[in-house]
Design a protein around this motif. Sequence first.
Motif, PDB file in Angstrom:
ATOM      1  N   ALA A  87      34.579  33.763  41.653  1.00 21.25           N
ATOM      2  CA  ALA A  87      33.237  33.495  41.119  1.00 21.25           C
ATOM      3  C   ALA A  87      32.433  34.787  41.043  1.00 21.25           C
ATOM      4  O   ALA A  87      31.665  34.993  40.095  1.00 21.25           O
ATOM      5  CB  ALA A  87      32.523  32.460  41.982  1.00 21.25           C
ATOM      6  N   SER A  88      32.595  35.668  42.023  1.00 17.85           N
ATOM      7  CA  SER A  88      31.898  36.950  42.010  1.00 17.85           C
ATOM      8  C   SER A  88      32.346  37.790  40.825  1.00 17.85           C
ATOM      9  O   SER A  88      31.524  38.375  40.109  1.00 17.85           O
ATOM     10  CB  SER A  88      32.170  37.693  43.319  1.00 17.85           C
ATOM     11  OG  SER A  88      31.527  38.937  43.335  1.00 17.85           O
ATOM     12  N   LEU A  89      33.641  37.852  40.589  1.00 19.03           N
ATOM     13  CA  LEU A  89      34.154  38.614  39.451  1.00 19.03           C
ATOM     14  C   LEU A  89      33.708  37.993  38.135  1.00 19.03           C
ATOM     15  O   LEU A  89      33.349  38.704  37.193  1.00 19.03           O
ATOM     16  CB  LEU A  89      35.679  38.705  39.512  1.00 19.03           C
ATOM     17  CG  LEU A  89      36.236  39.542  40.665  1.00 19.03           C
ATOM     18  CD1 LEU A  89      37.752  39.424  40.711  1.00 19.03           C
ATOM     19  CD2 LEU A  89      35.803  40.986  40.570  1.00 19.03           C
ATOM     20  N   ALA A  90      33.708  36.667  38.066  1.00 18.07           N
ATOM     21  CA  ALA A  90      33.287  35.988  36.840  1.00 18.07           C
ATOM     22  C   ALA A  90      31.815  36.232  36.544  1.00 18.07           C
ATOM     23  O   ALA A  90      31.401  36.202  35.382  1.00 18.07           O
ATOM     24  CB  ALA A  90      33.562  34.489  36.955  1.00 18.07           C
ATOM     25  N   GLY A  91      31.011  36.509  37.567  1.00 17.96           N
ATOM     26  CA  GLY A  91      29.595  36.776  37.374  1.00 17.96           C
ATOM     27  C   GLY A  91      29.281  38.207  36.974  1.00 17.96           C
ATOM     28  O   GLY A  91      28.122  38.558  36.791  1.00 17.96           O
ATOM     29  N   SER A  92      30.285  39.028  36.817  1.00 21.60           N
ATOM     30  CA  SER A  92      30.077  40.425  36.437  1.00 21.60           C
ATOM     31  C   SER A  92      29.723  40.528  34.963  1.00 21.60           C
ATOM     32  O   SER A  92      30.150  39.715  34.146  1.00 21.60           O
ATOM     33  CB  SER A  92      31.359  41.229  36.691  1.00 21.60           C
ATOM     34  OG  SER A  92      31.725  41.169  38.045  1.00 21.60           O
ATOM     35  N   LEU A  93      28.957  41.565  34.628  1.00 20.60           N
ATOM     36  CA  LEU A  93      28.635  41.841  33.224  1.00 20.60           C
ATOM     37  C   LEU A  93      29.829  42.440  32.496  1.00 20.60           C
ATOM     38  O   LEU A  93      30.047  42.172  31.319  1.00 20.60           O
ATOM     39  CB  LEU A  93      27.463  42.816  33.143  1.00 20.60           C
ATOM     40  CG  LEU A  93      26.146  42.341  33.749  1.00 20.60           C
ATOM     41  CD1 LEU A  93      25.138  43.479  33.766  1.00 20.60           C
ATOM     42  CD2 LEU A  93      25.614  41.153  32.980  1.00 20.60           C
ATOM     43  N   ALA A  94      30.572  43.273  33.191  1.00 17.42           N
ATOM     44  CA  ALA A  94      31.741  43.934  32.601  1.00 17.42           C
ATOM     45  C   ALA A  94      32.658  44.362  33.726  1.00 17.42           C
ATOM     46  O   ALA A  94      32.213  44.572  34.859  1.00 17.42           O
ATOM     47  CB  ALA A  94      31.324  45.152  31.778  1.00 17.42           C
ATOM     48  N   GLY A  95      33.920  44.494  33.415  1.00 14.41           N
ATOM     49  CA  GLY A  95      34.883  44.957  34.400  1.00 14.41           C
ATOM     50  C   GLY A  95      35.951  45.779  33.716  1.00 14.41           C
ATOM     51  O   GLY A  95      36.242  45.590  32.535  1.00 14.41           O
TER      52      GLY A  95
END
Length: 127
Positions: free
Chosen positions: A3-11
Amino acid sequence: MPASLAGSLAGVVAMDGDQVIGMGRLVGDGVKYFYVQDLAVLPSCQGQGVGRALLNRLMGHVARTAPASAFVGLFAAEAALPLYQRAGFTMGDMTGCSGWWTRSTTERKPRCFSLQIKRLSSGFLLC
């Protein structure tokens, strides 16, 4: 963590063949405030330009999506400061603080920890 990664603007992820050797992400409001988060490179791959390439890719996202000016912040381990300083980041006049918030039925209090380099079981060194 998903969920934390999914909430990122970009990766971004750096690969060497089929092995992940680095990663980084941006968080924030996506308009005016951006934060470089979790920029990590395997210790055996540090000093070879991987971190710089990841940071450049993240800053490219900011350049493409932000208005004429935007705030870009980050927390960094002391060992990683030269990487960010070469990219134009400065210490500025602000002091960083961090803390963990825990959910409680009666109140919310930060439990603060000092910033430090953490070696994860995956071998990543967080910057």
